[in-house]
Motif scaffolding. Structure first.
Motif, short mmCIF file in Angstrom:
data_model
loop_
_atom_site.label_atom_id
_atom_site.label_comp_id
_atom_site.label_asym_id
_atom_site.label_seq_id
_atom_site.Cartn_x
_atom_site.Cartn_y
_atom_site.Cartn_z
N THR A 93 -3.01 -12.44 14.85
CA THR A 93 -3.78 -10.95 14.71
C THR A 93 -4.51 -11.06 13.30
O THR A 93 -4.11 -11.03 12.24
CB THR A 93 -2.69 -10.11 14.61
OG1 THR A 93 -1.44 -10.48 13.75
CG2 THR A 93 -2.06 -9.70 15.89
N THR A 94 -5.66 -11.65 13.81
CA THR A 94 -6.74 -11.73 12.45
C THR A 94 -8.17 -11.53 13.05
O THR A 94 -8.22 -11.58 14.29
CB THR A 94 -6.61 -13.01 11.87
OG1 THR A 94 -7.64 -12.90 10.79
CG2 THR A 94 -6.81 -14.26 12.84
N THR A 135 -6.96 -3.89 8.52
CA THR A 135 -6.45 -2.79 7.50
C THR A 135 -7.50 -2.19 6.78
O THR A 135 -8.48 -2.52 6.68
CB THR A 135 -5.65 -3.35 6.60
OG1 THR A 135 -6.03 -4.44 5.73
CG2 THR A 135 -4.43 -4.40 7.02
N ILE A 136 -6.95 -1.03 6.00
CA ILE A 136 -8.37 -0.43 5.18
C ILE A 136 -9.05 -1.35 4.27
O ILE A 136 -10.13 -1.63 3.93
CB ILE A 136 -7.66 0.76 4.53
CG1 ILE A 136 -7.10 1.65 5.52
CG2 ILE A 136 -8.56 1.44 3.66
CD1 ILE A 136 -6.41 3.05 4.82
N GLN A 166 -3.78 1.32 1.43
CA GLN A 166 -4.73 0.24 1.80
C GLN A 166 -4.31 -0.78 2.93
O GLN A 166 -5.14 -1.45 3.48
CB GLN A 166 -5.18 -0.46 0.43
CG GLN A 166 -4.05 -1.16 -0.52
CD GLN A 166 -4.50 -1.82 -1.44
OE1 GLN A 166 -5.37 -2.74 -1.49
NE2 GLN A 166 -4.23 -1.36 -2.73
N ASP A 167 -2.91 -0.99 3.19
CA ASP A 167 -2.62 -1.95 4.05
C ASP A 167 -2.52 -1.52 5.33
O ASP A 167 -1.69 -2.15 6.33
CB ASP A 167 -1.39 -2.75 3.53
CG ASP A 167 -1.52 -3.45 2.27
OD1 ASP A 167 -2.90 -4.12 2.40
OD2 ASP A 167 -0.89 -3.67 1.34
N GLU A 190 -4.26 3.14 12.98
CA GLU A 190 -3.24 4.09 12.75
C GLU A 190 -3.54 5.32 11.96
O GLU A 190 -2.58 6.32 11.55
CB GLU A 190 -2.02 3.35 11.91
CG GLU A 190 -1.40 2.35 12.88
CD GLU A 190 -0.86 1.18 11.88
OE1 GLU A 190 -0.67 1.43 10.79
OE2 GLU A 190 -0.04 0.35 12.42
N LEU A 191 -4.90 5.46 11.78
CA LEU A 191 -5.03 6.66 10.89
C LEU A 191 -5.84 7.73 11.53
O LEU A 191 -6.14 7.66 12.79
CB LEU A 191 -6.34 5.90 9.94
CG LEU A 191 -5.96 4.93 9.10
CD1 LEU A 191 -7.08 4.60 8.18
CD2 LEU A 191 -4.80 4.86 8.07
N SER A 192 -5.71 8.85 10.80
CA SER A 192 -6.39 9.98 11.49
C SER A 192 -7.98 9.92 11.18
O SER A 192 -8.30 9.01 10.51
CB SER A 192 -5.83 11.37 10.62
OG SER A 192 -6.34 11.33 9.30
N GLY A 193 -8.69 10.75 11.98
CA GLY A 193 -10.10 10.63 11.95
C GLY A 193 -10.50 10.62 10.36
O GLY A 193 -11.62 10.08 10.21
N GLY A 194 -10.11 11.72 9.90
CA GLY A 194 -10.54 11.93 8.52
C GLY A 194 -10.28 10.83 7.38
O GLY A 194 -11.19 10.25 6.67
#
Lengths: 317, 317, 254
Positions: free
Chosen positions: B257-258, C91-92, C129-130, C135-139
């Motif tokens: 997964t990268t 990730t972010i 940040q990870d 998994e995030l909301s739109g905002g």
């Protein structure tokens, strides 16, 4: 697209088909029943024409029935695994019974075609995403899987040559005594005509059909049995003819809409015209040799299908 | 588990299968059998890596994980070109006799085909993915039928043999082109190192990629050429294996997964070697089957493909 | 300074952007407003090189943007579009790190890492940040993309309807951040906005487009008045002043 024009076209193509071949036959030859020409005519040419007509009608109608029942324009014996299942059935019958009789092959092939199509219809019911393009994709893949099973067992049992022969739809081997099974399609076509309205209604969905007093399950199963019967008889006598059941009903529906009772005769006759035309092309191009019908239909049919796909997107938007 | 650990596991597995295939049950003339096995291992590895590499980069520039160069008909194009040359210039033509010249012509034709395909189908996100997929499959059928059609024209009696004479397969690896294939692969990887990070950015989508300074059109062009050359290489070596790229690329995405292409391509390449060499070993020595690996890959690939389609459709609808 | 000179774009025969000339002042927020199909997004796409113009040119300082090397341009101008569909799972922090690509080409230096940390901090994303983007909301996702653009550290930040699909709270949050980018970091922001009131409250200058042409252009207060709005939207829109902000009350106008 008027019916009588199609019929005239079919008649013209039929006569071309009858008098086209390695042996030159003129109508006067036929008067002498004992001549070689007349014999070839009755043993080879007429059976061939009848086979083409029955197969052309049958495959087109089979496609039409499947499209109304699934309410998807792109479902057909080619794109629902029916033909591949029928092929697998023939192979299994050859595996189980050394030198399987014709009857055994018919029974197995029919059973597999029926089960194969039923399984696909079941898969369809489970798929929530009923995109017009998505369904035939799944169907083609499903057919590929069935076909690879066939090839696998054929390899292991040295039957690959035989299977290759089944793969090749070919009218050149049609002679008297080798095509009569196709007559099964005649009663099938009659039943299809009688039930045409009910297929249309069943295609609207179970609730809708029940509301109109149509026995949904019965009509659905009847439709699938008819499709399996036609596919089996064609695969066994001629071989696989791809795309026919896909493009012919679609071409008719572009001009005539989707009312089955109205489009059924057109579909049947256009199927005959299309198959006759392909057959004649295949016989002329490398005369006196022949190109197997499934190649001619494969090239022309897939090209037409591609055009239909792009045009379909054009007018869908 | 970290990605480096996973890569090591894959590498060890690949080595084990290569070792098994090279040494297992090697009887009598070691000096005869061993070099032959090595050639076969090398051919399978070059093929596998070429397919894995081309599929991953092709999917990145087309922003999807289902379409592959093979599914879009690129390897069928190879067959068409070969047959065309044979058909129009005859078997004694320099383009048929000189393998390198022949190979170069095929590559040029495939690059052109890929560019046309990209420009008409992928530009501007005009078409949904399932539509492209269906078009690709039908295009493959069309090219396949056209190939056989031409072969019948070349020799109406022997066209089934012509097919196996003209094209390589797993049982008949084209060893003449092995070294040039290996050279192409090495050059492709050297070039690949320079674009790996650009490909990573590319997976953020066209707009983000341009925003971050990737020369989008140039990269797309280069990658299309790269995939065409790689697919030409693999098809020339062992013939077409339609669903193989799809399987190994997606297994690689799932297992590693990268977003990093250096890892993804390495992973997909190792999975390819495991699948081809391991698969061939199991077929030849464990089950002692006479079937070819392509049949098994088509079977497994078909099922995996349906699984992927259903999974994707759930997230789409 | 960005200068748009006689820029046109045709889709088929229709001019979506029709001979547009506009000068973007530095150190300000400029909003592109106008009815649907006015050509706002197309204009922004051409300024940011996502789309090639058919005629005319865009100058960055004095250079035609088509002659600037891709990665040099990416160090000066960034663009964020509304659709950010991706195949990969990031990730972010990974996403924000991509903002340094024009400088690092994938290998982050100490300095790059500092920029990424700052951008995350600036957008209040350090704690999460990870987390993966899906998994995030739109905002939150929109903030992550803006953080990427901040890490990219360009003089010009272009955004295409960044408030789409955001609720009120997050919309205000994003607009405040853009204001801060201009006031604190001295960036120049160009933004396509659908909501006239966000344009009125937060921007320094407004460019109003209609049918592919610039119909009005100037400081916000020159545009947000009933006369100008009538020309732009064909509606009688009363403008009220609230706490020093001009608010267009268009909900029951005709």
């Amino acid at each position: 697209m008027r019916l009588w024009i199609l019929i005239v076209a079919a008649v013209i193509l039929s006569s071309i088909s009858l008098f086209l071949g390695a042996t030159n036959i003129t109508p006067t030859d036929l008067l002498d029943f004992s001549s070689d020409e007349a014999e070839i005519f009755y043993i080879s040419r007429i059976p061939r024409l009848v086979a083409i007509i029955l197969a052309g009608m049958g495959m087109s109608i089979a496609g039409l029935i499947m499209q109304s029942l699934s309410r998807n324009k792109f479902v057909s014996p080619t794109t629902a695994g029916t033909l591949d299942a029928a092929k697998l059935g023939i192979l299994i019958s050859m595996l189980f019974f050394a030198g399987a009789s014709y009857t055994q092959q018919i029974i197995f092939s029919f059973a597999f075609a029926l089960i194969g199509t039923l399984v696909f219809m079941q898969i369809l019911n489970r798929i929530k995403f009923k995109d017009a393009i998505f369904i035939p994709l799944i169907g083609i893949m499903y057919g590929n899987i069935l076909s690879s099973i066939t090839v696998f067992f054929a390899y292991e049992n040295d039957l690959l040559q035989n299977i290759d022969a089944w793969l090749m739809g070919d009218f050149s081997l049609i002679i008297k005594g080798r095509y009569e099974l196709l007559y099964v399609s005649i009663p099938v076509l009659i039943i299809a005509y009688i039930y045409a309205n009910r297929f249309t209604v069943a295609g609207m969905g179970e609730d809708f059909a029940k509301n109109l007093g149509v026995r949904y399950k019965f009509v659905l199963n009847l439709g699938l049995v008819l499709v399996a019967l036609i596919s089996t008889t064609v695969v066994l006598t001629v071989g696989v003819i791809p795309f026919l059941g896909l493009i012919v009903p679609n071409l008719v529906s572009i001009f005539k809409g989707d009312n089955l009772a109205k489009t059924l005769p057109h579909t049947a006759v256009l199927g005959v015209v299309f198959l006759l035309a392909c057959d004649i092309i295949g016989r002329v191009i490398i005369y006196p040799y022949e190109i197997p019908i499934n190649l001619t239909v494969g090239v022309i049919g897939s090209a037409i299908f591609l055009i239909m796909l792009f045009r379909g997107r054009a007018y869908a938007k | 588990m970290r990605n480096s650990t996973k890569i090591i596991i894959l590498a060890v597995l690949a080595l084990i299968f290569v070792g098994l295939y090279a040494f297992y049950d090697i009887k009598g003339g070691f000096s005869y059998a061993f070099p032959r096995r090595l050639i076969k291992i090398l051919a399978m590895s070059v093929t596998g890596v070429a397919i894995a590499y081309s599929t991953v980069v092709f999917q990145t520039i087309t922003h999807n994980r289902i379409l592959t160069p093979s599914v879009m008909g690129l390897d069928s194009m190879y067959m068409v070109v070969q047959t065309f040359i044979y058909f129009f210039l005859g078997s004694t033509s320099i383009l048929v006799m000189n393998k390198y010249l022949n190979f170069s012509i095929s590559i040029i034709a495939m690059v052109l085909f890929a560019l046309i395909l990209y420009r008409t189908l992928f530009r501007a996100d005009k078409y949904p993915i399932y539509f492209l997929l269906l078009v690709g499959m039908i295009l493959g059928t069309l090219l396949g039928s056209a190939t056989t059609f031409l072969q019948v024209l070349i020799d109406p009696n022997e066209y089934l043999n012509l097919q196996s004479k003209m094209f390589a397969s797993f049982s008949k690896v084209n060893a003449d082109l092995l070294w040039i294939g290996l050279a192409i692969l090495i050059v492709a990887f050297i070039y690949g190192f320079r674009i790996m990070s650009q490909l990573d950015v590319m997976s953020l989508g066209r707009e983000n990629a341009i925003n971050l300074g990737v020369n989008y059109d140039k990269l797309v062009m280069n990658v299309l050429v790269l995939s065409s050359v790689l697919i030409a290489t693999s098809t020339a070596l062992v013939g077409p294996i339609t669903f193989f790229g799809l399987i190994v690329a997606n297994l690689s995405y799932q297992f590693l997964t990268t977003y990093k292409h250096s890892v993804l391509i390495l992973g997909a390449s190792l999975i390819s070697i495991i699948a081809l060499v391991g698969g061939q070993f199991i077929i030849e020595h464990v089950f002692e089957l006479s079937t070819t690996l392509s049949v098994i890959i088509n079977f497994v690939g078909g099922i995996y493909f349906i699984y992927l389609l259903l999974r994707e459709s759930r997230s789409a609808g | 300074m960005i200068q748009v000179k006689e820029l046109s774009k045709f889709f088929g025969k229709k001019a979506v952007v029709d001979n547009v000339s506009v000068t973007i002042e530095t150190g300000k927020i400029t909003s592109f407003i106008g009815p649907n199909g006015a050509g706002k997004s197309t204009l922004l796409s051409m300024v940011s090189r996502l789309l090639n113009a058919d005629t005319g040119e865009v100058l960055l300082d004095t250079n035609d943007i088509r002659r600037i090397k891709s990665d040099d341009f990416a160090k000066r101008v960034s663009i964020l579009k509304q659709s950010n569909f991706m195949n990969v799972r990031l990730t972010i922090r990974e996403l924000v790190s991509f903002g340094r690509y024009p400088y690092s080409k994938g290998r982050l230096s100490e300095e790059d890492i500092k920029f990424v940390d700052q951008a995350l901090d600036y957008m209040n994303l350090t704690d999460m940040q990870d987390q993966f983007l899906d998994e995030l909301s739109g905002g939150q996702r929109q903030r992550a993309f803006i953080a990427m653009v901040i890490a990219q550290d360009t003089d010009y930040v272009l955004l295409d309807e960044p408030l789409n699909n955001l609720d009120m709270k997050h919309s205000v949050q994003i607009m405040k951040i853009l204001r801060k980018l201009v006031d604190e970091l001295g960036k120049t922001v160009i933004i396509v906005l659908h909501d006239i009131n966000f344009a009125s409250v937060y921007s320094d200058r407004i460019v109003a487009l209609k049918d592919g042409r610039v119909i009005k252009e100037g400081p916000t207060n020159d545009i947000i008045n009933s006369d100008a709005l009538k020309q732009i939207y064909d509606m009688d829109i009363p403008v009220q002043e609230q706490n020093g902000c001009r608010i267009c009350v268009y909900f029951n106008s005709h």
